[in-house]
Enzyme design. Structure first.
Site, short mmCIF file in Angstrom:
data_model
loop_
_atom_site.label_atom_id
_atom_site.label_comp_id
_atom_site.label_asym_id
_atom_site.label_seq_id
_atom_site.Cartn_x
_atom_site.Cartn_y
_atom_site.Cartn_z
CB SER A 127 -36.34 18.25 21.46
OG SER A 127 -36.79 17.76 19.94
CG ASP A 174 -35.13 10.09 19.48
OD1 ASP A 174 -34.80 11.05 19.10
OD2 ASP A 174 -36.03 10.98 20.35
CG HIS A 227 -33.68 14.26 19.22
ND1 HIS A 227 -35.29 13.12 19.87
CD2 HIS A 227 -34.65 14.89 19.21
CE1 HIS A 227 -36.35 14.08 20.11
NE2 HIS A 227 -36.03 15.49 19.41
#
Length: 363
Positions: free
Chosen positions: A34, A324, A327
């Site tokens: 991600s 978040d 990340h």
């Protein structure tokens, strides 16, 4: 000059084909999770690892979600921009064509993916590194059919390759009791298993033409907000950070050894642990005010794994290290990327493109 020679030159000019063969542009092929995903999971309809809701992408382009797990750019975006390399589109982008691949490369990164096939299985859909390599093989077939075997070989051997995975193998596998790996291995044997698998994957990439390759190590993953909130003190999880350090040490040796053993290879390991740890440990020195909680959060209900429309945003996104629970923010990614550029001496491959500007966040 004979007519047939004139016609050949005209055709070559029209189609941009040199008389000595297809002109290969230097591009990137990115394999990751991600932290590097630019939209693949957006097209995996059953995946629970998504960045498809507001407020993802708020500081990039039109401000709408674009598949990046961030408010702005990824570290790979920023490093590539500064090197003068085009941004590779997501492999699953429905508009992707052979011409796009030849012009920009491809990004196979997938949120929730890991080095191991079993990692992140509760996300339902995600691409593991082996799956990403399988997709890359399909890409090679497309390009060979487009420009021929010899020119395709030059194209792929002249490209840059980035491999950046591993954190999910710990956070969304080994450190979770619901995975068999958590009770099959201990810390040492799991790292041996993980790094041994990575070694075979890097050899496979070399056999497929990857000659210039950078493997990025792990940052202090025990300090991400998700890990902090699971402790009573709110501090970093030291065991998780030690696992990251051990992984970096073992995988660095593997990458360096492969660089010596594999013919015509330039394999490098990028250990970013100290760079990221310094930002998290001394945020004010880098212009940040918060390094332990996410900018985008659902009030006091934590951990919320992703931003949602009902989430509350911090007043100034440029002051938060984390976007978040998992990340970094765009500003943190920019700082990390710039530090890595200095640390590893990344050079521009051309001077035709200016680096991308940093977004100006609106509160």
């Amino acid at each position: 000059m004979k007519l047939d020679v004139v016609l050949i030159i005209i055709v070559a000019i029209i189609f941009g084909i040199g008389l000595d063969g297809y002109h290969c542009k230097m591009v990137q092929f990115i394999f990751g999770d991600s932290l590097s995903d630019v939209g693949n999971n957006k097209y995996l309809s059953k995946s629970l690892a998504q960045a498809s809701l507001p407020w993802y992408g708020i500081d990039l382009g039109n401000g709408l979600p674009n598949g990046r797990f961030c408010n702005g750019r990824t570290v790979a975006d920023i490093i590539g921009d500064n090197m003068g390399l085009p941004r590779p589109p997501a492999f699953l982008d429905p508009s992707l064509s052979e011409d796009d691949i030849l012009e920009n490369g491809v990004n196979y990164a997938s949120g929730g993916g890991g080095i191991l096939n079993e990692t992140g299985s509760y996300f339902i859909q995600r691409f593991s590194l082996y799956k990403q390599i399988e997709l890359f093989q399909g890409t090679q077939e497309l390009i060979r059919s487009k420009i021929g075997k010899e020119e395709a070989e030059k194209f792929f051997q002249g490209a840059r390759y980035v491999v950046a995975l591993g954190s999910n193998d710990f956070i969304n596998n080994y450190l979770m009791p619901l995975y068999s790996d958590s009770w099959t291995f201990n810390d040492e044997t799991f790292i041996d298993y993980l790094v041994g698998t990575l070694q075979e994957q890097l050899k496979l990439l070399h056999s497929l033409g990857a000659r210039q390759l950078m493997v990025f190590g792990l940052g202090p993953m025990g300090c991400i907000p998700l890990q902090r909130v699971l402790t009573t003190s709110g501090n970093c999880q030291e065991r998780t950070n030690k696992l990251a350090i051990s992984f970096n040490k073992a995988s660095s040796k593997v990458v360096n050894d492969l660089g010596k053993q594999l013919p015509n290879s330039s394999y490098r390991f990028g250990d970013a642990y100290d760079v990221v740890n310094n930002v998290i440990s001394n945020p004010s020195e880098f212009g940040f005010e918060n390094a332990d909680s996410p900018c985008c959060s659902f009030g006091k209900i934590r951990p919320a794994l992703t931003c949602i429309p009902a989430s509350t945003l911090c007043k100034d996104r440029s002051k938060y290290v984390f976007w978040d629970e998992y990340h970094p923010s765009d500003k943190a990614n920019e700082l990390i990327a710039n530090e890595l550029i200095k640390k590893f001496g990344f050079k521009r491959v051309d001077q035709t493109e200016a680096p991308s500007p940093s977004p100006t966040p609106d509160a």
